[in-house]
Design a protein around this motif. Structure first.
Motif, PDB file in Angstrom:
ATOM      1  N   ASN A 148       0.837  -1.182   0.000  1.00  0.00           N
ATOM      2  CA  ASN A 148       0.000   0.000   0.000  1.00  0.00           C
ATOM      3  C   ASN A 148       0.883   1.246   0.000  1.00  0.00           C
ATOM      4  O   ASN A 148       1.860   1.322   0.750  1.00  0.00           O
ATOM      5  N   LYS A 149       0.546   2.240  -0.824  1.00  0.00           N
ATOM      6  CA  LYS A 149       1.389   3.424  -0.994  1.00  0.00           C
ATOM      7  C   LYS A 149       0.929   4.602  -0.140  1.00  0.00           C
ATOM      8  O   LYS A 149       1.428   5.717  -0.300  1.00  0.00           O
ATOM      9  N   GLY A 150      -0.020   4.366   0.758  1.00  0.00           N
ATOM     10  CA  GLY A 150      -0.451   5.437   1.652  1.00  0.00           C
ATOM     11  C   GLY A 150      -1.820   5.988   1.283  1.00  0.00           C
ATOM     12  O   GLY A 150      -2.428   5.619   0.287  1.00  0.00           O
ATOM     13  N   VAL A 151      -2.311   6.902   2.127  1.00  0.00           N
ATOM     14  CA  VAL A 151      -3.652   7.466   2.002  1.00  0.00           C
ATOM     15  C   VAL A 151      -3.545   8.964   1.746  1.00  0.00           C
ATOM     16  O   VAL A 151      -2.878   9.685   2.494  1.00  0.00           O
ATOM     17  N   ASP A 152      -4.205   9.451   0.687  1.00  0.00           N
ATOM     18  CA  ASP A 152      -4.284  10.879   0.396  1.00  0.00           C
ATOM     19  C   ASP A 152      -5.718  11.354   0.610  1.00  0.00           C
ATOM     20  O   ASP A 152      -6.676  10.584   0.489  1.00  0.00           O
ATOM     21  N   GLY A 153      -5.868  12.638   0.908  1.00  0.00           N
ATOM     22  CA  GLY A 153      -7.190  13.240   0.993  1.00  0.00           C
ATOM     23  C   GLY A 153      -7.797  13.257   2.377  1.00  0.00           C
ATOM     24  O   GLY A 153      -8.888  13.805   2.569  1.00  0.00           O
ATOM     25  N   LEU A 154      -7.118  12.665   3.353  1.00  0.00           N
ATOM     26  CA  LEU A 154      -7.636  12.658   4.720  1.00  0.00           C
ATOM     27  C   LEU A 154      -6.686  13.393   5.666  1.00  0.00           C
ATOM     28  O   LEU A 154      -6.653  13.131   6.868  1.00  0.00           O
ATOM     29  N   GLY A 155      -5.911  14.319   5.092  1.00  0.00           N
ATOM     30  CA  GLY A 155      -4.927  15.046   5.889  1.00  0.00           C
ATOM     31  C   GLY A 155      -5.540  15.851   7.016  1.00  0.00           C
ATOM     32  O   GLY A 155      -4.939  16.010   8.087  1.00  0.00           O
ATOM     33  N   THR A 156      -6.759  16.364   6.796  1.00  0.00           N
ATOM     34  CA  THR A 156      -7.402  17.145   7.850  1.00  0.00           C
ATOM     35  C   THR A 156      -7.745  16.288   9.068  1.00  0.00           C
ATOM     36  O   THR A 156      -7.933  16.808  10.168  1.00  0.00           O
ATOM     37  N   LEU A 157      -7.825  14.978   8.854  1.00  0.00           N
ATOM     38  CA  LEU A 157      -8.079  14.055   9.961  1.00  0.00           C
ATOM     39  C   LEU A 157      -6.782  13.489  10.523  1.00  0.00           C
ATOM     40  O   LEU A 157      -6.802  12.675  11.454  1.00  0.00           O
ATOM     41  N   GLY A 158      -5.649  13.910   9.940  1.00  0.00           N
ATOM     42  CA  GLY A 158      -4.359  13.413  10.395  1.00  0.00           C
ATOM     43  C   GLY A 158      -4.068  11.997   9.951  1.00  0.00           C
ATOM     44  O   GLY A 158      -3.225  11.320  10.546  1.00  0.00           O
ATOM     45  N   VAL A 159      -4.729  11.545   8.870  1.00  0.00           N
ATOM     46  CA  VAL A 159      -4.563  10.171   8.390  1.00  0.00           C
ATOM     47  C   VAL A 159      -3.824  10.180   7.062  1.00  0.00           C
ATOM     48  O   VAL A 159      -4.257  10.813   6.091  1.00  0.00           O
ATOM     49  N   ASN A 160      -2.692   9.507   6.999  1.00  0.00           N
ATOM     50  CA  ASN A 160      -1.978   9.349   5.725  1.00  0.00           C
ATOM     51  C   ASN A 160      -1.447   7.938   5.518  1.00  0.00           C
ATOM     52  O   ASN A 160      -0.744   7.677   4.551  1.00  0.00           O
ATOM     53  N   LYS A 161      -1.782   7.031   6.439  1.00  0.00           N
ATOM     54  CA  LYS A 161      -1.382   5.635   6.314  1.00  0.00           C
ATOM     55  C   LYS A 161      -2.568   4.744   6.663  1.00  0.00           C
ATOM     56  O   LYS A 161      -3.405   5.092   7.512  1.00  0.00           O
ATOM     57  N   VAL A 162      -2.627   3.565   6.033  1.00  0.00           N
ATOM     58  CA  VAL A 162      -3.733   2.648   6.329  1.00  0.00           C
ATOM     59  C   VAL A 162      -3.643   2.109   7.753  1.00  0.00           C
ATOM     60  O   VAL A 162      -4.660   1.724   8.324  1.00  0.00           O
ATOM     61  N   THR A 163      -2.460   2.107   8.327  1.00  0.00           N
ATOM     62  CA  THR A 163      -2.340   1.643   9.715  1.00  0.00           C
ATOM     63  C   THR A 163      -3.048   2.589  10.685  1.00  0.00           C
ATOM     64  O   THR A 163      -3.428   2.191  11.785  1.00  0.00           O
ATOM     65  N   GLN A 164      -3.249   3.843  10.263  1.00  0.00           N
ATOM     66  CA  GLN A 164      -3.980   4.793  11.099  1.00  0.00           C
ATOM     67  C   GLN A 164      -5.493   4.574  11.016  1.00  0.00           C
ATOM     68  O   GLN A 164      -6.249   5.172  11.789  1.00  0.00           O
ATOM     69  N   LEU A 165      -5.920   3.717  10.086  1.00  0.00           N
ATOM     70  CA  LEU A 165      -7.334   3.345   9.977  1.00  0.00           C
ATOM     71  C   LEU A 165      -7.618   2.024  10.694  1.00  0.00           C
ATOM     72  O   LEU A 165      -8.741   1.534  10.658  1.00  0.00           O
ATOM     73  N   GLY A 166      -6.589   1.453  11.305  1.00  0.00           N
ATOM     74  CA  GLY A 166      -6.782   0.225  12.073  1.00  0.00           C
ATOM     75  C   GLY A 166      -6.052  -0.980  11.531  1.00  0.00           C
ATOM     76  O   GLY A 166      -5.998  -2.020  12.195  1.00  0.00           O
ATOM     77  N   ALA A 167      -5.487  -0.897  10.320  1.00  0.00           N
ATOM     78  CA  ALA A 167      -4.749  -2.025   9.757  1.00  0.00           C
ATOM     79  C   ALA A 167      -3.461  -2.261  10.545  1.00  0.00           C
ATOM     80  O   ALA A 167      -2.843  -1.327  11.061  1.00  0.00           O
ATOM     81  N   LYS A 168      -3.043  -3.515  10.614  1.00  0.00           N
ATOM     82  CA  LYS A 168      -1.790  -3.851  11.310  1.00  0.00           C
ATOM     83  C   LYS A 168      -0.570  -3.558  10.452  1.00  0.00           C
ATOM     84  O   LYS A 168       0.491  -3.198  10.970  1.00  0.00           O
ATOM     85  N   ASP A 169      -0.702  -3.730   9.124  1.00  0.00           N
ATOM     86  CA  ASP A 169       0.443  -3.565   8.224  1.00  0.00           C
ATOM     87  C   ASP A 169      -0.006  -2.878   6.941  1.00  0.00           C
ATOM     88  O   ASP A 169      -1.183  -2.947   6.553  1.00  0.00           O
ATOM     89  N   ASP A 170       0.964  -2.261   6.236  1.00  0.00           N
ATOM     90  CA  ASP A 170       0.665  -1.650   4.943  1.00  0.00           C
ATOM     91  C   ASP A 170       1.173  -2.495   3.779  1.00  0.00           C
ATOM     92  O   ASP A 170       1.119  -2.069   2.621  1.00  0.00           O
ATOM     93  N   SER A 171       1.646  -3.699   4.056  1.00  0.00           N
ATOM     94  CA  SER A 171       2.043  -4.617   2.993  1.00  0.00           C
ATOM     95  C   SER A 171       1.737  -6.048   3.434  1.00  0.00           C
ATOM     96  O   SER A 171       1.631  -6.334   4.637  1.00  0.00           O
TER      97      SER A 171
END
Length: 296
Positions: A148-171
């Motif tokens: 996973n190459k990261g999350v765009d568009g949720l910067g106002t929520l402080g989220v730029n990685k899938v691990t910040q959405l609850g995932a354990k890993d990004d690969s």
């Protein structure tokens, strides 16, 4: 740039290996449609499910390759996948794909997620075409490494990685075994795939989560009827794990039509149901799927 360099090296390696197996040029020796189409993660098969068939039209003495682009649009999201795959000696398949997932409805209308996928598949036993007089299907084992190459568009929520959405890993890596039986007399193809996975929404929302982090065995099935030499209609079903509390993940399914006007080109259209994607847009996502593949 990194993806472009990988694609170039991948093509050179595939051509070199194909030449080592036999002819320097592809012989287009396989029957029409027996390489399948390009699956959403880049492997040869149906739209949702990898099959045991090896991509391309190169026979066991040659090689083949293809490029594909696939677009899926539901009520709230779009998914685009582009990639290439090489089949060597009708035995080994190598694939590269990039997925681009975007939201279109608030509060996720700015959401954008990218994922790179590297795949390998090896035929172990059987032959879908020449094994008409035996019960044994064509069997292949495969793996799909996803980053996973990261999350765009949720910067106002402080989220730029899938691990910040609850995932354990990004690969992570999916491993699967596929069995495909082609019944030429009945114009029928049947496939069953068992996949060991931790991926959330194919990895677009990362791997593992607060509801589970272990590999789970998921069943995926396809059935296709060959109307004639150029037209195939079919259905697919794909089980999914449920690892994330923010994602009520459910099974995928589709109804598809694949058109093969020549061995160089195929077009696949489908109506796909992809279940819930996130709790932020809690409705069953369904919509159009269109894929174009060009190769040899």
């Amino acid at each position: 740039m990194q993806m472009a360099r990988s694609v170039g090296l991948f093509l050179v390696a595939g051509m070199a290996a194909g030449g080592a197996h036999g002819q320097g040029r592809p012989d287009m020796g396989k029957l029409s449609a027996t390489g399948g189409v390009s699956q959403l993660e880049g492997a040869g098969g149906g739209g949702l499910v990898p099959w045991a068939l090896i991509t391309g039209y190169g026979s066991r003495d040659s090689w083949g390759a293809n490029l594909h682009y696939t677009g899926v649009r539901t009520q709230d999201y779009t998914l685009a996948t582009a990639g290439l795959a090489v089949g060597l000696a009708d035995r080994v398949e190598l694939s590269l794909a990039r997925q681009h997932f975007k939201g279109s409805l608030a509060p996720l209308d700015r959401l954008a997620i990218r994922q790179d996928i590297v795949g390998v598949k090896v035929k172990l036993a059987g032959d879908a075409v020449y094994g008409q007089d035996v019960f044994l299907p064509q069997i292949a084992v495969g793996a799909l490494y996803k980053r996973n190459k990261g999350v765009d568009g949720l910067g106002t929520l402080g989220v730029n990685k899938v691990t910040q959405l609850g995932a354990k890993d990004d690969s992570g890596t999916d491993v699967y075994v596929a069995a495909t039986k082609l019944l030429l007399a009945q114009s029928l193809l049947l496939n069953a795939t068992v996949r060991a996975t931790r991926a959330n929404q194919m990895g677009l929302l990362g791997f593992g989560g607060d509801k589970g982090n272990a590999y789970k065995a998921m069943l995926e099935v396809s059935a296709a009827y060959m109307v004639d030499r150029q037209m195939v209609v079919g259905v697919e079903y794909r089980q999914k794990p449920h690892n994330l509390g923010v994602d009520h993940e459910k099974a995928y399914d589709d109804v598809f039509v694949a058109w093969f006007p020549s061995k160089q080109v195929s077009v696949t259209a489908a109506y796909a149901v992809l279940g819930d994607i996130t709790v932020f847009n809690p409705k069953r996502q369904r919509g159009a799927y269109l894929s174009v593949q060009a190769g040899f």
